[in-house]
Design a protein around this motif. Sequence first.
Motif, mmCIF file in Angstrom:
data_model
loop_
_atom_site.group_PDB
_atom_site.id
_atom_site.type_symbol
_atom_site.label_atom_id
_atom_site.label_comp_id
_atom_site.label_asym_id
_atom_site.label_seq_id
_atom_site.Cartn_x
_atom_site.Cartn_y
_atom_site.Cartn_z
ATOM 1 N N LYS A 98 -14.851 10.275 -21.216
ATOM 2 C CA LYS A 98 -14.161 11.454 -20.651
ATOM 3 C C LYS A 98 -14.747 11.840 -19.289
ATOM 4 O O LYS A 98 -15.049 13.006 -19.027
ATOM 5 C CB LYS A 98 -14.224 12.636 -21.617
ATOM 6 C CG LYS A 98 -13.585 12.357 -22.957
ATOM 7 C CD LYS A 98 -13.504 13.590 -23.815
ATOM 8 C CE LYS A 98 -12.888 13.279 -25.173
ATOM 9 N NZ LYS A 98 -11.537 12.746 -25.060
ATOM 10 N N LYS A 99 -14.916 10.833 -18.446
ATOM 11 C CA LYS A 99 -15.429 11.046 -17.098
ATOM 12 C C LYS A 99 -14.312 10.859 -16.077
ATOM 13 O O LYS A 99 -13.394 10.068 -16.303
ATOM 14 C CB LYS A 99 -16.567 10.065 -16.793
ATOM 15 C CG LYS A 99 -17.840 10.313 -17.585
ATOM 16 C CD LYS A 99 -18.925 9.340 -17.155
ATOM 17 C CE LYS A 99 -20.233 9.616 -17.897
ATOM 18 N NZ LYS A 99 -21.309 8.671 -17.483
ATOM 19 N N PRO A 100 -14.385 11.564 -14.953
ATOM 20 C CA PRO A 100 -13.360 11.372 -13.914
ATOM 21 C C PRO A 100 -13.546 10.026 -13.222
ATOM 22 O O PRO A 100 -14.634 9.445 -13.233
ATOM 23 C CB PRO A 100 -13.611 12.533 -12.954
ATOM 24 C CG PRO A 100 -15.042 12.890 -13.142
ATOM 25 C CD PRO A 100 -15.346 12.623 -14.590
ATOM 26 N N ILE A 101 -12.480 9.547 -12.629
ATOM 27 C CA ILE A 101 -12.505 8.277 -11.914
ATOM 28 C C ILE A 101 -11.641 8.417 -10.666
ATOM 29 O O ILE A 101 -10.664 9.179 -10.651
ATOM 30 C CB ILE A 101 -11.997 7.128 -12.820
ATOM 31 C CG1 ILE A 101 -12.303 5.782 -12.173
ATOM 32 C CG2 ILE A 101 -10.526 7.278 -13.137
ATOM 33 C CD1 ILE A 101 -12.098 4.614 -13.120
ATOM 34 N N LYS A 102 -11.999 7.718 -9.603
ATOM 35 C CA LYS A 102 -11.274 7.801 -8.341
ATOM 36 C C LYS A 102 -9.946 7.058 -8.436
ATOM 37 O O LYS A 102 -9.862 5.998 -9.066
ATOM 38 C CB LYS A 102 -12.096 7.202 -7.202
ATOM 39 C CG LYS A 102 -13.387 7.934 -6.900
ATOM 40 C CD LYS A 102 -13.116 9.245 -6.191
ATOM 41 C CE LYS A 102 -14.416 9.941 -5.806
ATOM 42 N NZ LYS A 102 -14.167 11.244 -5.142
ATOM 43 N N ALA A 103 -8.923 7.622 -7.784
ATOM 44 C CA ALA A 103 -7.603 6.990 -7.764
ATOM 45 C C ALA A 103 -6.970 7.214 -6.396
ATOM 46 O O ALA A 103 -7.117 8.284 -5.802
ATOM 47 C CB ALA A 103 -6.711 7.558 -8.864
ATOM 48 N N LEU A 104 -6.254 6.206 -5.928
ATOM 49 C CA LEU A 104 -5.548 6.287 -4.649
ATOM 50 C C LEU A 104 -4.058 6.431 -4.919
ATOM 51 O O LEU A 104 -3.463 5.611 -5.633
ATOM 52 C CB LEU A 104 -5.805 5.029 -3.806
ATOM 53 C CG LEU A 104 -5.013 4.908 -2.494
ATOM 54 C CD1 LEU A 104 -5.434 6.004 -1.521
ATOM 55 C CD2 LEU A 104 -5.211 3.529 -1.870
ATOM 56 N N VAL A 105 -3.454 7.480 -4.370
ATOM 57 C CA VAL A 105 -2.018 7.703 -4.568
ATOM 58 C C VAL A 105 -1.244 6.674 -3.751
ATOM 59 O O VAL A 105 -1.361 6.607 -2.532
ATOM 60 C CB VAL A 105 -1.609 9.125 -4.159
ATOM 61 C CG1 VAL A 105 -0.114 9.330 -4.354
ATOM 62 C CG2 VAL A 105 -2.394 10.157 -4.958
ATOM 63 N N ASP A 113 0.838 -1.196 0.000
ATOM 64 C CA ASP A 113 0.000 0.000 0.000
ATOM 65 C C ASP A 113 0.872 1.245 0.000
ATOM 66 O O ASP A 113 2.105 1.150 -0.147
ATOM 67 C CB ASP A 113 -0.958 -0.012 1.203
ATOM 68 C CG ASP A 113 -0.210 -0.036 2.536
ATOM 69 O OD1 ASP A 113 1.023 0.211 2.539
ATOM 70 O OD2 ASP A 113 -0.845 -0.304 3.576
ATOM 71 N N HIS A 114 0.244 2.427 0.180
ATOM 72 C CA HIS A 114 1.001 3.673 0.119
ATOM 73 C C HIS A 114 1.978 3.840 1.263
ATOM 74 O O HIS A 114 2.882 4.667 1.201
ATOM 75 C CB HIS A 114 0.030 4.866 0.101
ATOM 76 C CG HIS A 114 -0.758 5.007 1.370
ATOM 77 N ND1 HIS A 114 -1.905 4.262 1.619
ATOM 78 C CD2 HIS A 114 -0.565 5.793 2.462
ATOM 79 C CE1 HIS A 114 -2.382 4.598 2.816
ATOM 80 N NE2 HIS A 114 -1.599 5.526 3.324
ATOM 81 N N GLU A 115 1.800 3.051 2.321
ATOM 82 C CA GLU A 115 2.723 3.119 3.443
ATOM 83 C C GLU A 115 3.817 2.065 3.337
ATOM 84 O O GLU A 115 4.652 1.946 4.229
ATOM 85 C CB GLU A 115 1.963 2.936 4.761
ATOM 86 C CG GLU A 115 0.974 4.065 5.068
ATOM 87 C CD GLU A 115 0.261 3.841 6.381
ATOM 88 O OE1 GLU A 115 0.415 2.741 6.961
ATOM 89 O OE2 GLU A 115 -0.447 4.768 6.833
ATOM 90 N N GLY A 116 3.779 1.283 2.234
ATOM 91 C CA GLY A 116 4.788 0.258 2.045
ATOM 92 C C GLY A 116 4.515 -1.034 2.796
ATOM 93 O O GLY A 116 5.419 -1.860 2.951
ATOM 94 N N LYS A 117 3.260 -1.224 3.244
ATOM 95 C CA LYS A 117 2.896 -2.433 3.973
ATOM 96 C C LYS A 117 2.119 -3.373 3.046
ATOM 97 O O LYS A 117 1.302 -2.928 2.237
ATOM 98 C CB LYS A 117 2.046 -2.084 5.190
ATOM 99 C CG LYS A 117 2.773 -1.208 6.205
ATOM 100 C CD LYS A 117 1.864 -0.881 7.373
ATOM 101 C CE LYS A 117 2.580 0.005 8.395
ATOM 102 N NZ LYS A 117 1.690 0.351 9.529
ATOM 103 N N PRO A 118 2.339 -4.701 3.175
ATOM 104 C CA PRO A 118 1.618 -5.673 2.332
ATOM 105 C C PRO A 118 0.118 -5.639 2.618
ATOM 106 O O PRO A 118 -0.309 -5.526 3.772
ATOM 107 C CB PRO A 118 2.236 -7.018 2.728
ATOM 108 C CG PRO A 118 3.539 -6.683 3.372
ATOM 109 C CD PRO A 118 3.339 -5.357 4.035
ATOM 110 N N GLY A 147 -1.319 8.290 -0.121
ATOM 111 C CA GLY A 147 -2.437 7.872 0.708
ATOM 112 C C GLY A 147 -3.711 8.653 0.484
ATOM 113 O O GLY A 147 -4.742 8.312 1.067
ATOM 114 N N THR A 148 -3.665 9.688 -0.353
ATOM 115 C CA THR A 148 -4.863 10.491 -0.600
ATOM 116 C C THR A 148 -5.627 9.950 -1.805
ATOM 117 O O THR A 148 -5.049 9.395 -2.743
ATOM 118 C CB THR A 148 -4.488 11.960 -0.860
ATOM 119 O OG1 THR A 148 -3.623 12.035 -2.000
ATOM 120 C CG2 THR A 148 -3.783 12.559 0.341
#
Length: 630
Positions: free
Chosen positions: A176-183, A126-131, A220-221
């Motif tokens: 051409k619609k927005p979509i959610k993404a997790l950094v 994940d974004h914190e580097g944890k499995p 994480g955002t």
Amino acid sequence: MILYDDSTTHEVDSANSVSAVSEQSVVSTEGSAPSTSTTQPEAASTPAHEEKPAMSTAVIEEKLPVPTATAEDFAAALETFTTEAEESVGEDRVIKGTVLKLTGTHVVVDIGAKSEGMLPLAEVLDHEGKPRFQPGDEIDVMRDKGEAEEGYINLSHQKAQRLRAWDDIEAAYNEKKPIKALVIDRIKGGLTVDIAGARAFLPGSQVDLRPVRNLDGMKGTTIDVAIIKLNKKRGNIVVSRKQLLEEEQNEKKSKTLEHLEEGAILTGVVKNLTEYGAFVDMGGIDGLLHITDMSWGRLTHPRDLVNVGDQIQVKVLKYDKDKQRVSLGFKQLTPDPWLDAEHRYPVGAHVAGRVISVTDYGAFVELEQGIEGLVHVSEMTWSKRMKHPSKLVNVGDQVECIVLNVNPTERRISLGMRQLATNPWDSLHEKFPVGTQVEGRVRNLTDFGAFIEIEDGIDGLVHVSNLSWTKRVKHPSEVLKKGDRVKAVVLAIEPDKRRLSLGVKQLQPDVWETFFQQHHIGDVVHGKVLRVATFGAFVEIAEGIEGLCHNSEAVDGNGQPVHLEPGVEHDFKIIKMNPEEKKVGLSIRAVGEEASRSEVEAYKHPVSSSSTSSTIGELISWKRAGSENN
């Protein structure tokens, strides 16, 4: 029926070792479809609702090929088994596996069919580097190209996620619609984001409308992005957040421009702070709120009033449509406090405030928001010894003052602090009347005199002319030194100007006054020339007393000029006296005339009979000599 002896034992054992696999082939030849599952061969060859009787050795012998073909059948069965296992994890098929263990670099997954595979550990962090998975968890995987070490099958979790999310991603791209993404993480050139399990690349230039310095802070955002590039064959996805922000900004800007005009009151969000003001986003268009338009009072920095992210109301002061520039005001939303300051702060009123600034010339005191007054250094204390206002007040101090003057036009209020204390100069006449002898310490020396402190905050000046009756003092340092304790006489007091005149020589009798009492015009005195000027000579005729003998008076009885030089002594006659200006006029000529007059008088009134022996001829000779001199 064929019987096996000892010579054929090895072949039978060999045939029995592959019976389980061969049996499946036998079943296939009888018309059953080959199974792609990973169940046991015995179960596959026999339907669940039938009981198959035990087969005798003779029957087995009839079913099985001859021993010479056993090795070939084993190879064919093994190839069939391997093919089935590969088909179960095909590159275009998502299967569910079970996480067996996690190593430092890979995840080991059981994918069934007695097969295990490995996928990179980085794909499940994940974004914190944890499995995101632990041993025993189910995981979606797809086969990847090549083989891992020790015969493990190469797997990919990201490919499986991408395949499952591809329909949504493709729809967002086409529509051409927005979509959610997790950094997820920061990488070279931008960010890695997760879209429904599929990884995509967000370039740094597409993160925001302006360059973002700290991309790590976005990990994480969850953000909305637009799909700007899609390659299904290669599995590449490139997204942009900036594109959505620009569209949103343009939409807001068009709505804002409909209501934007000078004098309009709008609501905006503080976007950025500088030393000279704040930039406010009013909905797609930024306006400048200058620091001078933030408050009626004084601000050292815009952050004293607002912070980034604050929502505030502002007034449009100026709008340039061509350059799209907007000037905003915040203080204009409240009345100017200086409009009635003269009535709220009348002269002489007692006020309290907070010191907001200290300078060399005084201190600024905030009486209320937007109203400040200046306490000049001269109005802080009655003492003249204070060198700097910071010795008396500091920023943040609460002080009481007296209003001395109000000027609303120039937005100035003059305040005083010393007026709250008793003025020591008001009672100085009572404490030290003129003529009183005082004692003090020499605090300072100047070219024109010495300042003597007679009490705390009260200094008197001894002018250089009042240091000595007899000595001509050019600088007070010839007589006094800083720090000396001296006595003096009070000569004059001016409380309104805070002046006190002192004299040191007045402690001794005035030699001039004594001289004028003891001498009169016509007296002949003996003197010594001190110095010579172009118009005459200054002569010391008594200690501390000088007289002037003009060149016209420096002639002898015969009318001849007398040369006067410093140090030369002569008899002089006093011909002028001015006690007020302390001036004495001297003459050598008058001394000669006085002597001639005495001789004439002596002739007219002889003292003895011997004087009658003078003849008429001598008298004529004396008169002739006098006429020649004239």
